[in-house]
Design a protein around this motif. Structure first.
Motif, short mmCIF file in Angstrom:
data_model
loop_
_atom_site.label_atom_id
_atom_site.label_comp_id
_atom_site.label_asym_id
_atom_site.label_seq_id
_atom_site.Cartn_x
_atom_site.Cartn_y
_atom_site.Cartn_z
N LEU A 1 -8.05 2.69 -2.82
CA LEU A 1 -7.23 1.50 -3.07
C LEU A 1 -6.80 0.84 -1.76
O LEU A 1 -6.75 -0.39 -1.66
N LEU B 1 -13.18 0.11 -11.42
CA LEU B 1 -11.96 0.82 -11.05
C LEU B 1 -11.16 1.19 -12.29
O LEU B 1 -10.61 2.30 -12.38
N LEU C 1 -3.12 -3.12 -10.78
CA LEU C 1 -4.19 -3.17 -9.79
C LEU C 1 -5.03 -4.44 -9.94
O LEU C 1 -5.46 -5.03 -8.95
N LYS D 1 0.83 -1.20 0.00
CA LYS D 1 0.00 0.00 0.00
C LYS D 1 0.86 1.25 0.00
O LYS D 1 0.55 2.23 -0.69
N MET E 1 -5.57 -6.93 -6.79
CA MET E 1 -6.91 -7.07 -6.23
C MET E 1 -7.48 -8.48 -6.35
O MET E 1 -8.62 -8.70 -5.98
N MET F 1 -7.60 -3.07 -1.06
CA MET F 1 -6.49 -4.01 -0.98
C MET F 1 -6.36 -4.69 0.38
O MET F 1 -5.43 -5.45 0.59
#
Lengths: 100, 100, 100, 100
Positions: free
Chosen positions: D95, D68, B95, B65, B99, D99
Motif C-alpha cells: 500500500l 487489491l 483504499l 501512510k 488510490m 499510495m
C-alpha cells in the motif's frame, strides 16, 4: 540577481480577486488540518480521519491547479512573448514534480 | 462530543508514541500551510509556491501512510480475528478513495 | 486517415529521435502489460502483480512527462509566439486532467 | 521456500469470473496502448495523445483496485485467520508503494 533589475526575488502581482481566492482556499485548508488534529486528540477512528485527509489532499490539489493555471495564463505567456525562454524550462521542471 | 463515552461512534486508542508522531506531523503541516499563506501575502512567484504545496502534499501522504499502516496492524487485524468482517469492506472502500 | 494532409485535425511533427523514444517507451509498456496477463494466467500471487502494475503506471507517467515537455517546448511556445492563444487554455485544461 | 511446503512461489487461485474480469481489463489496456502507438505513428497532436494516456492510467488504476480488493477479501483475511501474520506487513508495504 537572476530576475530583473531591481529585485533579488521573482514576485507575482496577483489581482485582488485572485489573491482572495487563493487565501480563502488556504485558510479553509488550515482549518481542515486543525480539525484533523482535533480528531486525533479525541481518538477518532482511523478510517474517519483518512477520509478527512483525502479531502485536504483534494483541496490542496485544487489550490495547485488554480495557481498553476494563473501562472501559465500570466507569467508564462508574458515571458515567452518577451523572449525570456528560461520560464519554459522552469515550467517543464515544475510539472515533472507535480505529476509524480 | 461526537466520539465520547455514550456514543456508538468507533474510536481508536493510540499509543502515546503513535499519538505524538501523528500530532507532530499535523503541526508541521499546519505550519507549512501558514508559510504558504505568507508566500501569497508577499506576492511570491508562483513556481516557488507550487514547490511548497508539493511538499505539503508529500507530508500529508506520509501522515496517511502512517495512519493507514497503524489501522491495518491494529484495528483491521483485531476485527478480522474477532469476526467483525464489516471492517474488511470498510478497508476496501477507503483504499479505493485513497488510490484515486 | 483521421490526421492526414487535407484535414483540419492538428498534427505534431516529431523529430526522428523523439519519435523513436516515444515508440520505444510504448513498446516496452505493451510488453509489460502482456507480462501481467501472463502472471494472471499463471495464478501469480496478487501482491506480485500489484508491484508490476505500479511499474507500468510509473512507465506511463514517464511517457506522459516526456510528451508533455515536448509539447510545451515546441507546440505551446510556437503557438504563443504566433498569437494562437487558444493553445494556452488547452494546456491549462489538459494539465487539470493530468493532475487529478 | 518462504510460502508453504510444496511450492516455491505463492500463487492465488482466482474464480473464473474474477479471472475473466482481470484478463478483459488487461486486454482492453493492451489495445489502448497499441492505439496510442498508432497515434504517435500518425503524428497525432500531443494533447490528444495525453488524453488517451490519462485514460490508460485510469484503466490501470481500476485494474489495481479490483485486484487489491480481491486480495484483501481473500488472501489477507484467510492468512490473518490462519495466523500467517507476515501477510499484514506485506499489505502495509504494497500500500505504501501504491499510495505514492
Amino acid at each position: 540577481m537572476k530576475e530583473g533589475n531591481f529585485c533579488c526575488h521573482k514576485t507575482t502581482e496577483r489581482s485582488e480577486k485572485e489573491y482572495k481566492s487563493l487565501m480563502n482556499r488556504l485558510s479553509r485548508i488550515e482549518g481542515q488540518i486543525r480539525g484533523i488534529k482535533g480528531m486525533v486528540e479525541r481518538n477518532v477512528y482511523c478510517t474517519d480521519i483518512l477520509i478527512q485527509v483525502a479531502a485536504v489532499n483534494a483541496a490542496l490539489n485544487s489550490f495547485n491547479k488554480e495557481l498553476l493555471a494563473e501562472h501559465i495564463r500570466n507569467c508564462v505567456v508574458r515571458d515567452i512573448r518577451e523572449g525570456k525562454d528560461e520560464t519554459i524550462e522552469e515550467l517543464v521542471v515544475i510539472l515533472q514534480k507535480l505529476m509524480k
